[in-house]
Design an enzyme around this catalytic site. Structure first.
Site, PDB file in Angstrom:
ATOM      1  N   VAL A   1       7.336 -90.041 -10.600  1.00 35.07           N
ATOM      2  CA  VAL A   1       5.968 -90.535 -10.199  1.00 35.07           C
ATOM      3  C   VAL A   1       6.096 -91.788  -9.674  1.00 35.07           C
ATOM      4  O   VAL A   1       6.741 -92.641  -9.996  1.00 35.07           O
ATOM      5  CB  VAL A   1       5.005 -90.265 -11.394  1.00 35.07           C
ATOM      6  CG1 VAL A   1       4.990 -88.847 -11.780  1.00 35.07           C
ATOM      7  CG2 VAL A   1       5.043 -90.894 -12.575  1.00 35.07           C
ATOM      8  N   GLU A   2       4.655 -92.482  -9.234  1.00 38.55           N
ATOM      9  CA  GLU A   2       4.634 -93.462  -8.528  1.00 38.55           C
ATOM     10  C   GLU A   2       5.676 -94.006  -7.702  1.00 38.55           C
ATOM     11  O   GLU A   2       5.977 -95.180  -7.750  1.00 38.55           O
ATOM     12  CB  GLU A   2       4.139 -94.668  -9.623  1.00 38.55           C
ATOM     13  CG  GLU A   2       2.968 -94.246 -10.242  1.00 38.55           C
ATOM     14  CD  GLU A   2       2.466 -95.226 -11.285  1.00 38.55           C
ATOM     15  OE1 GLU A   2       3.135 -96.678 -11.118  1.00 38.55           O
ATOM     16  OE2 GLU A   2       1.376 -95.074 -11.766  1.00 38.55           O
ATOM     17  N   GLY A   3       6.082 -92.986  -6.906  1.00 41.47           N
ATOM     18  CA  GLY A   3       7.511 -93.450  -5.942  1.00 41.47           C
ATOM     19  C   GLY A   3       8.523 -93.080  -6.455  1.00 41.47           C
ATOM     20  O   GLY A   3       9.104 -93.573  -7.485  1.00 41.47           O
TER      21      GLY A   3
END
Ligand SMILES: Cc1cc2nc3c(=O)[nH]c(=O)nc-3n(C[C@H](O)[C@H](O)[C@H](O)COP(=O)(O)OP(=O)(O)OC[C@H]3O[C@@H](n4cnc5c(N)ncnc54)[C@H](O)[C@@H]3O)c2cc1C
Length: 861
Positions: free
Chosen positions: A507-509
């Protein structure tokens, strides 16, 4: 002989002086004056019959060049202008999306590392982060209490969700409102406090930390606080703080994952019916997946592309990515279904919307923020990425260190604690060392955020490296625990954390992308002192002004590159022994090691950009390796600062040495791999000469340091406690950390008695192979007294319980017959949650209506 000494003097003065000027970054004018003095002096000496004429003539050439460069008009017209023309043709085009991503956040310590000559005072001047009394009370009170309520097996296996009372407690204590200001009813915690709370909870339950992390990270509250209109803030923030509104943020769709900006979810400006009136609004269509908290969300942060084909709100047809807040009870919105993220059942699911018509004021920040959604997201991500995932990884590391240290002491094989085996010790060392690095990175970076920094590049570094270190810690923790960590059940405190690690990676990149594209890609442009000014100057609308700016940046850049050549070579030759450090402490050499690699990195980076240009973006492996060097330096700096922040405790020195050595060794190996694979072999050879003139001389940490770390984490004491400061260690049934610590202390207490038992066994006083019987025999033989024997039995019972695993009746594995019942049970808490949220909202509205009615009545009367 004297002739030789005089020649040596001139040689040192001329070449040493040139290196000194470059090393110290003396500016062009001063360098020209210095060169002039030496040139004239040598010429006079040559005229007097001392030196060689040829040398005197040769010296006038560089001096002449330097002198000419000081004539600004000449330099600009004859050198800079032609170069700028070529540069403009080479400059890759940049989309708004790319530009916004590049401009997000600001440059701090990362810029110093990029400079090749870090100004340590800048890092050292940050105050050590501290919790306020209120924040500390929250950690000691509600946070401890929440940890005591969280039982992973019950959550993950039995309910597939947190029990109702846990949800209630989280909402009631405003865990979802750590970033919301007090005036809206939130807790208004610092970034550091937010990180510490999440670290504590993460060590206890990945479900709870994921659930609490989202509303305190990039989501509706954060977006509203930064970009919302006053009406939007007043409308949503009190509800988000009180938990009557449950938020989620939906960006990812099946088509757009890592390439989030390519989303096809749309909003079309049109006329439509809203609460009985015809208004100008937006007709939305979306299909999102993987959205955390979507199944129970009451307010959905939505990213979509806004179109205005009839030009109802302006003169554009396409606005681009826009962020809006959509109440989930709006007709056409679908939420409620769940994904199953690796059997770590925090609430995550898809959401769709079909022809959902909403007024324009759902756009966060109002109409003028239409099309600015991407900018908002990347700006917020530049801070948020440094907090939630890194602190949860650090929290996991703290728990793993505390548990594994104690477990490896009480678990015996071959008649000795497994901690005594060097192979196990190696894994233990990595667990503690990696945890120390994560703790340092989180604390120092959160502290810098609280001082006003918006560390875009460090955020990406922390996101990638802390989650990767978290994964390494989880692997080592599994290995040391052996089968105990594999058999799932209430007694397994390792397996679920291990299963959860890929979630943080994704997640988040997602991590591969973050390492390959973001860390160095963003760093190279943002942190380099001259690249961005050159780009902006070349694109300047006023070409003459652009020329002046480009000239300034270009010559600054050339001086910087020459300086990095000199610094890299000199620092490598001398092992940086004479370079400037901020403190004269046992850690001074580590600052010098970073100085050395900073210069080498800046040099390699410049040549990579110069020779590969825009193609460097596509050479992901080269870019990733440079990113690794930058990351190693950043994390090592955090370790040194953290050591100072914690009061320079001597007992932590082995951890500091292991961490910095590991990181800087990795920096060396990454630079080596970069040079090994650099496509232009001439340039690679040239760089290798300046970066590794003595070869790769930096060593990884020694086994001896590893042994010191094993001692520190397997023995109760302040260093062990400090390393796992946020871990939930209360002694109570169901808390493995408390129970393991108790067993560890008992093992230390009974070590002398156990030694006597072993001696008695050797002497033939004890014959049995079973521990319980051995204690009986020892008691009978008078080797130990009755009281001691009872205490030993009690201690061994505790150890046996801690080492035991769960087993289940065959029927307990079958889920087939239970399916319908379970579906109903699973749906129940969700339905109840949403009902409560709605009920509370209704109640609130009613009570507001009642209040207004009452007010009216009072007025009338
Ligand atoms: C548990 C969970 C919770 C989530 N919560 C939310 C949420 O609340 N809201 C939300 O909007 N989204 C959420 N997401 C989505 C998450 O942000 C995406 O999963 C993530 O962006 C990656 O997208 P993807 O899964 O489609 O992978 P893909 O984009 O398909 O990537 C697959 C792999 O390719 C790599 N890759 C892709 N492009 C490149 C490149 N250029 N160079 C190198 N490697 C590359 C990636 O690193 C990855 O390893 C969540 C995801 C999960 C799993």
């Amino acid at each position: 002989m004297s002739g030789f000494i005089v020649s040596l003097f001139w040689f040192l003065l001329i070449f040493g002086g040139a290196v000194f000027l470059a090393y110290q970054r003396i500016d062009l004018l001063k360098s020209t004056v210095a060169a002039g003095i030496v040139t004239v002096a040598y010429s006079v000496y040559a005229i007097a019959g001392g030196g060689w004429w040829l040398w005197a003539i040769l010296l006038w050439v560089p001096f002449g060049v330097l002198a000419a460069l000081n004539v600004t008009e000449f330099r600009r017209e004859k050198i800079t202008r032609p170069l700028l023309d070529v540069y403009r043709t080479m400059l890759p085009s940049m989309s708004d999306t790319e530009r916004e991503a590049l401009e997000a956040g600001n440059v701090g310590w990362d810029g110093e590392l990029f400079s090749g000559m870090p100004e340590w005072d800048r890092l050292m001047s940050f105050a050590a982060p501290e919790l306020s009394d209120e924040e500390q009370a929250f950690l000691d009170g509600p946070c401890e209490k929440l940890c005591s309520m969280l039982h992973d097996w019950e959550i993950c296996h039995e309910h597939g969700d947190m029990p109702r009372e846990v949800w209630d407690y989280i909402i009631e204590q405003r865990f979802f409102a750590m970033i919301i200001p007090k005036k809206y009813g939130g807790l208004e915690f610092s970034a550091y406090a937010n990180a510490m709370v999440l670290a504590k909870i993460a060590g206890r339950s990945p479900v709870a930390s994921s659930t609490i992390g989202v509303p305190n990270s990039l989501g509706p509250a954060e977006l509203l606080l930064h970009y919302g209109t006053e009406e939007q803030k007043d409308h949503y923030l009190p509800g988000l703080a009180a938990g009557t509104e449950i938020p989620c943020f939906a960006l990812t769709s099946p088509e757009a994952g890592s390439d989030a900006a390519s989303l096809i979810d749309s909003g079309v400006v049109c006329k439509g019916n809203w609460q009985g009136k015809t208004i100008t609004g937006i007709k939305l269509n979306w299909n999102k997946r993987y959205i955390t908290l979507a199944p129970i969300a009451t307010v959905l942060g939505l990213a979509f592309k806004l179109y205005d084909p009839d030009r109802l709100i302006g003169d554009k047809e396409e606005y681009g990515i826009t962020a809006a807040l959509i109440p989930t009870d709006t007709p056409g919105v679908e939420v409620g279904r769940r994904h199953d993220p690796l059997s770590v059942p925090f609430l995550n699911g898809p959401t769709t919307g079909k022809d959902v018509f909403v007024p324009l004021d759902v756009i966060i920040g109002g109409e003028e923020m239409a099309g600015k959604g991407w900018k908002m997201l990347v700006e917020l991500l530049s801070v948020g990425r440094a907090i939630v995932l890194p602190s949860t990884a650090a929290g996991g590391g703290q728990t793993a260190s505390y548990a594994t240290g104690a477990y490896s002491k009480i678990r015996k094989q071959f008649n000795t604690s497994i901690a005594n085996f060097e192979g196990v010790g190696e894994a233990l060392t990595r667990i503690a060392g990696h945890t120390y690095i994560m703790n340092a990175a989180v604390s120092v970076t959160a502290g810098s955020i609280d001082e006003g920094e918006k560390p875009a590049v460090p955020s990406a570094i922390l996101k990638y490296h802390c989650t990767e270190l978290g994964r390494k810690v989880a692997n080592d923790c599994m290995d040391v625990h052996g089968g105990k960590a594999i058999m799932m059940g209430p007694k397994n405190y390792v397996g679920r954390g291990y299963m959860a690690t890929p979630i943080a990676i994704t997640v988040e990149g997602a991590n591969i992308l973050t390492r390959s594209l973001i860390i160095y890609g963003q760093g190279a442009v943002r942190c380099h002192p001259f690249v961005l000014p050159e780009m902006y100057a070349a694109r300047h609308a006023d070409e003459e002004h652009g020329l002046v700016e480009f000239d300034k940046a270009l010559f600054g850049h050339i001086g910087y590159a020459i300086s990095n050549l000199a610094r890299s070579f000199f620092l490598a030759l001398t092992h940086a022994k004479f370079s400037r450090v901020p403190l004269n402490t046992p850690t001074r050499r580590y600052y010098q090691n970073i100085n050395r690699y900073s210069a080498a990195f800046a040099l390699a980076s410049d040549f990579a950009m110069l020779t590969l240009g825009g193609a460097l973006k596509k050479r992901e492996l080269l870019s990733a390796r440079l990113g690794d060097v930058l990351s190693s330096m950043y994390l090592a700096s955090c370790v040194l600062k953290h050591f100072e922040n914690q009061g320079r405790r001597a007992t932590d020195l082995p951890l500091v040495e292991w961490s910095v050595r590991t990181l800087m060794y990795q920096a060396q190996e990454s630079l080596h791999a970069f040079l090994r694979n650099f496509p232009n072999r001439w340039v690679a050879g040239f760089l290798r000469f300046f970066i590794f003139p003595r070869g790769r001389t930096y060593s990884a940490p020694s086994d001896e340091i590893g042994q010191k770390i094993v001692d520190l984490m397997t023995r109760s004491g302040e260093a062990r406690e400090r390393l796992s400061r946020q871990a939930y260690t209360t002694l109570e049934p169901g808390n493995p950390l408390g129970l393991l610590q108790e067993a560890l202390e008992l093992s230390e207490k009974f070590a002398p008695a156990e030694k006597r038992l072993r001696q008695a066994q050797r002497e033939g006083l004890i014959r049995s192979d079973y521990l319980g019987e051995q204690i009986d025999e020892a008691e009978q033989a008078g080797v130990i007294g009755k009281k001691e024997a009872d205490e030993l039995r009690d201690y061994h019972e505790k150890v046996r319980e801690l080492l035991s695993v769960d087993d289940f009746a065959p029927g307990e594995f079958s889920r087939v017959n239970e399916a319908p019942k379970r579906e109903a049970e699973k749906a129940a808490p969700l339905a109840a949650m949403r009902k409560t949220a709605v009920k509370t909202k209704v109640k609130k509205k009613t009570s507001t209506k009642k209040k207004t009615a009452r007010k009216k009545k009072t007025k009338t009367s």
